[in-house]
Design a protein around this motif. Sequence first.
Motif, PDB file in Angstrom:
ATOM      1  N   VAL A 131       0.855  -1.192   0.000  1.00  0.00           N
ATOM      2  CA  VAL A 131       0.000   0.000   0.000  1.00  0.00           C
ATOM      3  C   VAL A 131       0.887   1.238   0.000  1.00  0.00           C
ATOM      4  CG1 VAL A 131      -1.764   1.269   1.286  1.00  0.00           C
ATOM      5  CG2 VAL A 131      -1.828  -1.236   1.215  1.00  0.00           C
ATOM      6  N   GLU A 132       0.661   2.099  -0.997  1.00  0.00           N
ATOM      7  CA  GLU A 132       1.382   3.372  -1.054  1.00  0.00           C
ATOM      8  C   GLU A 132       0.592   4.411  -0.281  1.00  0.00           C
ATOM      9  OE1 GLU A 132       2.432   6.695  -4.333  1.00  0.00           O
ATOM     10  OE2 GLU A 132       2.964   4.632  -4.858  1.00  0.00           O
ATOM     11  N   ARG A 133       1.270   5.011   0.687  1.00  0.00           N
ATOM     12  CA  ARG A 133       0.637   6.023   1.530  1.00  0.00           C
ATOM     13  C   ARG A 133       0.710   7.382   0.839  1.00  0.00           C
ATOM     14  NH1 ARG A 133       1.449   4.756   7.662  1.00  0.00           N
ATOM     15  NH2 ARG A 133      -0.366   6.073   7.589  1.00  0.00           N
ATOM     16  N   PRO A 134      -0.088   8.338   1.274  1.00  0.00           N
ATOM     17  CA  PRO A 134      -0.081   9.666   0.636  1.00  0.00           C
ATOM     18  C   PRO A 134       1.296  10.340   0.634  1.00  0.00           C
ATOM     19  CG  PRO A 134      -2.014   9.450   2.029  1.00  0.00           C
ATOM     20  CD  PRO A 134      -1.161   8.239   2.281  1.00  0.00           C
ATOM     21  N   ASP A 135       2.135  10.041   1.634  1.00  0.00           N
ATOM     22  CA  ASP A 135       3.465  10.656   1.692  1.00  0.00           C
ATOM     23  C   ASP A 135       4.488   9.925   0.824  1.00  0.00           C
ATOM     24  OD1 ASP A 135       4.068   8.336   3.089  1.00  0.00           O
ATOM     25  OD2 ASP A 135       4.565   9.343   4.974  1.00  0.00           O
ATOM     26  N   GLY A 136       4.046   8.888   0.093  1.00  0.00           N
ATOM     27  CA  GLY A 136       4.946   8.155  -0.796  1.00  0.00           C
ATOM     28  C   GLY A 136       5.569   6.921  -0.162  1.00  0.00           C
ATOM     29  N   SER A 137       5.463   6.775   1.158  1.00  0.00           N
ATOM     30  CA  SER A 137       6.004   5.583   1.816  1.00  0.00           C
ATOM     31  C   SER A 137       5.087   4.391   1.539  1.00  0.00           C
ATOM     32  CB  SER A 137       6.136   5.807   3.324  1.00  0.00           C
ATOM     33  OG  SER A 137       4.853   5.982   3.909  1.00  0.00           O
ATOM     34  N   GLU A 138       5.580   3.198   1.795  1.00  0.00           N
ATOM     35  CA  GLU A 138       4.800   1.994   1.571  1.00  0.00           C
ATOM     36  C   GLU A 138       4.632   1.225   2.869  1.00  0.00           C
ATOM     37  OE1 GLU A 138       5.749   0.773  -3.032  1.00  0.00           O
ATOM     38  OE2 GLU A 138       6.913  -0.201  -1.455  1.00  0.00           O
ATOM     39  N   VAL A 139       3.512   0.529   2.974  1.00  0.00           N
ATOM     40  CA  VAL A 139       3.261  -0.343   4.112  1.00  0.00           C
ATOM     41  C   VAL A 139       2.726  -1.658   3.563  1.00  0.00           C
ATOM     42  CG1 VAL A 139       0.939   0.567   4.515  1.00  0.00           C
ATOM     43  CG2 VAL A 139       2.151  -0.528   6.376  1.00  0.00           C
ATOM     44  N   MET A 140       3.114  -2.767   4.204  1.00  0.00           N
ATOM     45  CA  MET A 140       2.644  -4.081   3.788  1.00  0.00           C
ATOM     46  C   MET A 140       1.500  -4.513   4.695  1.00  0.00           C
ATOM     47  SD  MET A 140       6.156  -6.079   2.789  1.00  0.00           S
ATOM     48  CE  MET A 140       7.057  -5.620   4.246  1.00  0.00           C
ATOM     49  N   ILE A 141       0.393  -4.889   4.082  1.00  0.00           N
ATOM     50  CA  ILE A 141      -0.799  -5.319   4.818  1.00  0.00           C
ATOM     51  C   ILE A 141      -1.059  -6.785   4.490  1.00  0.00           C
ATOM     52  CG2 ILE A 141      -3.263  -4.938   5.204  1.00  0.00           C
ATOM     53  CD1 ILE A 141      -1.702  -2.441   5.856  1.00  0.00           C
ATOM     54  N   PRO A 142      -0.986  -7.687   5.472  1.00  0.00           N
ATOM     55  CA  PRO A 142      -1.320  -9.090   5.194  1.00  0.00           C
ATOM     56  C   PRO A 142      -2.777  -9.213   4.757  1.00  0.00           C
ATOM     57  CG  PRO A 142      -0.168  -8.880   7.291  1.00  0.00           C
ATOM     58  CD  PRO A 142      -0.532  -7.490   6.850  1.00  0.00           C
ATOM     59  N   ILE A 160      -9.710  -2.112   6.473  1.00  0.00           N
ATOM     60  CA  ILE A 160      -8.795  -2.897   7.307  1.00  0.00           C
ATOM     61  C   ILE A 160      -8.985  -2.568   8.784  1.00  0.00           C
ATOM     62  CG2 ILE A 160      -7.082  -3.123   5.465  1.00  0.00           C
ATOM     63  CD1 ILE A 160      -5.386  -1.030   6.990  1.00  0.00           C
ATOM     64  N   ALA A 161      -8.630  -3.536   9.622  1.00  0.00           N
ATOM     65  CA  ALA A 161      -8.596  -3.371  11.080  1.00  0.00           C
ATOM     66  C   ALA A 161      -7.198  -3.821  11.518  1.00  0.00           C
ATOM     67  CB  ALA A 161      -9.678  -4.206  11.750  1.00  0.00           C
ATOM     68  N   PRO A 162      -6.209  -2.940  11.376  1.00  0.00           N
ATOM     69  CA  PRO A 162      -4.829  -3.345  11.639  1.00  0.00           C
ATOM     70  C   PRO A 162      -4.516  -3.479  13.123  1.00  0.00           C
ATOM     71  CG  PRO A 162      -4.900  -1.012  11.160  1.00  0.00           C
ATOM     72  CD  PRO A 162      -6.308  -1.547  10.966  1.00  0.00           C
ATOM     73  N   PRO A 163      -3.671  -4.440  13.475  1.00  0.00           N
ATOM     74  CA  PRO A 163      -3.215  -4.519  14.864  1.00  0.00           C
ATOM     75  C   PRO A 163      -2.260  -3.350  15.146  1.00  0.00           C
ATOM     76  CG  PRO A 163      -2.051  -6.124  13.521  1.00  0.00           C
ATOM     77  CD  PRO A 163      -3.091  -5.496  12.638  1.00  0.00           C
ATOM     78  N   PRO A 164      -2.075  -3.006  16.417  1.00  0.00           N
ATOM     79  CA  PRO A 164      -1.175  -1.897  16.753  1.00  0.00           C
ATOM     80  C   PRO A 164       0.215  -2.105  16.149  1.00  0.00           C
ATOM     81  CG  PRO A 164      -2.379  -2.614  18.696  1.00  0.00           C
ATOM     82  CD  PRO A 164      -2.680  -3.605  17.606  1.00  0.00           C
ATOM     83  N   GLY A 165       0.739  -1.030  15.554  1.00  0.00           N
ATOM     84  CA  GLY A 165       2.085  -1.065  15.009  1.00  0.00           C
ATOM     85  C   GLY A 165       2.165  -1.433  13.540  1.00  0.00           C
ATOM     86  N   LEU A 166       1.079  -1.952  12.959  1.00  0.00           N
ATOM     87  CA  LEU A 166       1.141  -2.349  11.548  1.00  0.00           C
ATOM     88  C   LEU A 166       1.167  -1.132  10.634  1.00  0.00           C
ATOM     89  CD1 LEU A 166       1.120  -4.681   9.495  1.00  0.00           C
ATOM     90  CD2 LEU A 166      -1.360  -4.460   9.428  1.00  0.00           C
ATOM     91  N   ILE A 167       0.355  -0.148  10.919  1.00  0.00           N
ATOM     92  CA  ILE A 167       0.232   1.036  10.071  1.00  0.00           C
ATOM     93  C   ILE A 167       1.151   2.154  10.522  1.00  0.00           C
ATOM     94  CG2 ILE A 167      -1.354   2.828   9.251  1.00  0.00           C
ATOM     95  CD1 ILE A 167      -1.893   0.058   8.135  1.00  0.00           C
ATOM     96  N   ASP A 168       1.181   2.414  11.814  1.00  0.00           N
ATOM     97  CA  ASP A 168       1.926   3.553  12.341  1.00  0.00           C
ATOM     98  C   ASP A 168       2.926   3.068  13.367  1.00  0.00           C
ATOM     99  OD1 ASP A 168       2.832   5.981  13.177  1.00  0.00           O
ATOM    100  OD2 ASP A 168       0.893   6.758  13.825  1.00  0.00           O
ATOM    101  N   GLU A 169       4.192   3.308  13.097  1.00  0.00           N
ATOM    102  CA  GLU A 169       5.234   2.843  14.013  1.00  0.00           C
ATOM    103  C   GLU A 169       5.116   3.482  15.394  1.00  0.00           C
ATOM    104  OE1 GLU A 169       9.090   3.176  12.284  1.00  0.00           O
ATOM    105  OE2 GLU A 169       8.524   2.043  10.516  1.00  0.00           O
ATOM    106  N   SER A 170       4.518   4.683  15.487  1.00  0.00           N
ATOM    107  CA  SER A 170       4.393   5.327  16.800  1.00  0.00           C
ATOM    108  C   SER A 170       3.470   4.524  17.710  1.00  0.00           C
ATOM    109  CB  SER A 170       3.879   6.755  16.649  1.00  0.00           C
ATOM    110  OG  SER A 170       2.550   6.749  16.148  1.00  0.00           O
ATOM    111  N   GLU A 171       2.524   3.767  17.130  1.00  0.00           N
ATOM    112  CA  GLU A 171       1.640   2.942  17.951  1.00  0.00           C
ATOM    113  C   GLU A 171       2.408   1.791  18.602  1.00  0.00           C
ATOM    114  OE1 GLU A 171      -1.879   1.579  15.974  1.00  0.00           O
ATOM    115  OE2 GLU A 171      -2.119   3.472  14.926  1.00  0.00           O
TER     116      GLU A 171
END
Length: 193
Positions: A131-142, A160-171
Amino acid sequence: MQLVVARIGRAHGIKGEVTVEVRTDEPELRLGPGAVLATEPATTGPLTIETGRVHSGRLLLRFEGVKDRTAAEALRNTLLIADVDPAELPEDPEEFYDHQLMDLDVVLADGTGIGRITEITHLPSQDLFIVERPDGSEVMIPFVEEIVTEIDLDEQRAVIAPPPGLIDESEAVVASAREEEGGTAAGTGEDDA
């Protein structure tokens, strides 16, 4: 529409068979005897499947005109491509072709946008949305039911209902931040003397 359905692996035996990394949920339909497949690189094909069999959990194929190990080994890493009607859908309503999922918006249940699917990676254990985020970074979603709760092709979105830490590293650091706020000796700045 053309879809990659397999990648040719190494030669098997001396009579022209090759191992195949299957990239379709319908190998019996796409990779059956008589199927004519385009290839990447295009100069290798088209290839017509002569025979197919499963050996030790791997699909083995033999192509017309490929009669020995040398010819089979020359096909290694070739992608096999099938022509598919874009309107064709999988029989199971819970299954999707890659082309249906590409460019879907990925959102949380509350509608918060995460990005859009730019690639789908097929791994032995599960598939992943890149998944390409608006800022150009990518995240992998199982692509598993617990995380991807809904695919809505009409609305062109994946919920999606991501577990903590999957989308945002600050979580992922919330727990350790709470420990520090709770006044543990480390990092409180208090003097023991």
